[in-house]
Scaffold this active site. Structure first.
Site, mmCIF file in Angstrom:
data_model
loop_
_atom_site.group_PDB
_atom_site.id
_atom_site.type_symbol
_atom_site.label_atom_id
_atom_site.label_comp_id
_atom_site.label_asym_id
_atom_site.label_seq_id
_atom_site.Cartn_x
_atom_site.Cartn_y
_atom_site.Cartn_z
ATOM 1 C CB VAL A 1 69.519 19.349 32.783
ATOM 2 C CG1 VAL A 1 69.034 20.691 33.342
ATOM 3 C CG2 VAL A 1 70.028 19.519 31.352
ATOM 4 C CB SER A 2 71.563 21.986 37.045
ATOM 5 O OG SER A 2 72.424 22.719 37.894
ATOM 6 N N PRO A 3 74.816 20.896 36.132
ATOM 7 C CG PRO A 3 76.583 21.930 35.006
ATOM 8 C CD PRO A 3 75.107 21.702 34.931
#
EC number: 2.5.1.18
Length: 227
Positions: free
Chosen positions: A13-15
């Site tokens: 979920v973390s770019p």
């Protein structure tokens, strides 16, 4: 000289985790290191550490969008913002995806190439092609694109629902918290028996200095010369 062990704690979920992930994968055969991929749950880290997502602060959210665009170009990662970032980050989340990756890691005993491939396919879905990563069909498609057979995908989807995998993800998330994590990516460099902790995808030059390696830019096969 013994190889240095570098652990990457991340969540798809973390770019910023995607950016750090791609750079470290590129350096796997450049630096004298063993890269250990540690899929964990960012939501648990944020809650237990008392941190707030950058997007919850309006000015940070605006900066983050432009910052990611610049970094994606600089690091040559096909990162694009989803049409509904709030829904992606806060409504849907990534728990199912991270349990699926944890199941892949549990079954892959020799190296972590499948974990790498599945993680990358899930990042591409959420942060490049604006697709779902929560539904079983979405996880199945990512697994197939990563090179898993349909039979293996079904096995892993079932395994991902088991208490053992849920506990394993909790355990890995707790290990990140034990390193005082407050967000991802969290990179742990084990040098001379001592862990050195780095947060974010913009600390590679400092990391290289600390572990005695050379930083050749985000694309080490295409170093940029500065005259």
């Amino acid at each position: 000289m013994s190889r240095k062990v570098i652990e990457l704690f991340y969540d798809v979920v973390s770019p910023y985790s995607w950016l750090g992930f791609e750079v470290l994968c590129r350096y796997r055969n450049v630096w004298n290191m063993e890269l250990k991929l540690r899929p964990a749950f960012l939501g648990g880290v944020m809650q237990e550490s008392g941190n707030r997502p950058p997007a919850m602060v309006p000015n940070k959210g605006l900066y983050m969008k432009e910052d990611l665009n610049r970094l994606a170009s600089f690091m040559n990662v096909p990162l694009r913002h989803p049409s509904d970032p709030f829904g992606v980050l806060f409504t849907k989340g990534s728990l199912a995806a991270m349990r699926f990756i944890t199941a892949v890691a549990e079954k892959e005993k020799d190296g972590n190439r499948l974990v790498e491939n599945v993680s990358r396919e899930l990042w591409k879905r959420i942060w490049s092609t604006d697709q779902d990563i929560c539904e079983p069909a979405s996880l199945s498609e990512a697994g197939l694109k990563a090179g898993l057979s349909s039979i293996k995908v079904e096995e892993l989807l079932s395994l991902a629902q088991s208490q053992a995998i849920k506990d394993k993800l909790k355990q890995t998330t707790q290990e990140a918290l034990d390193y005082k994590a407050f967000g991802f990516p969290l990179i742990i460099c084990h040098v001379n028996g001592k862990p050195q902790v780095f947060f974010g995808s913009d600390r590679f030059e400092l990391m290289a200095h600390c572990i005695g390696e050379k930083w050749l830019g985000p694309q080490p096969d295409k170093p940029t010369a500065h005259l």
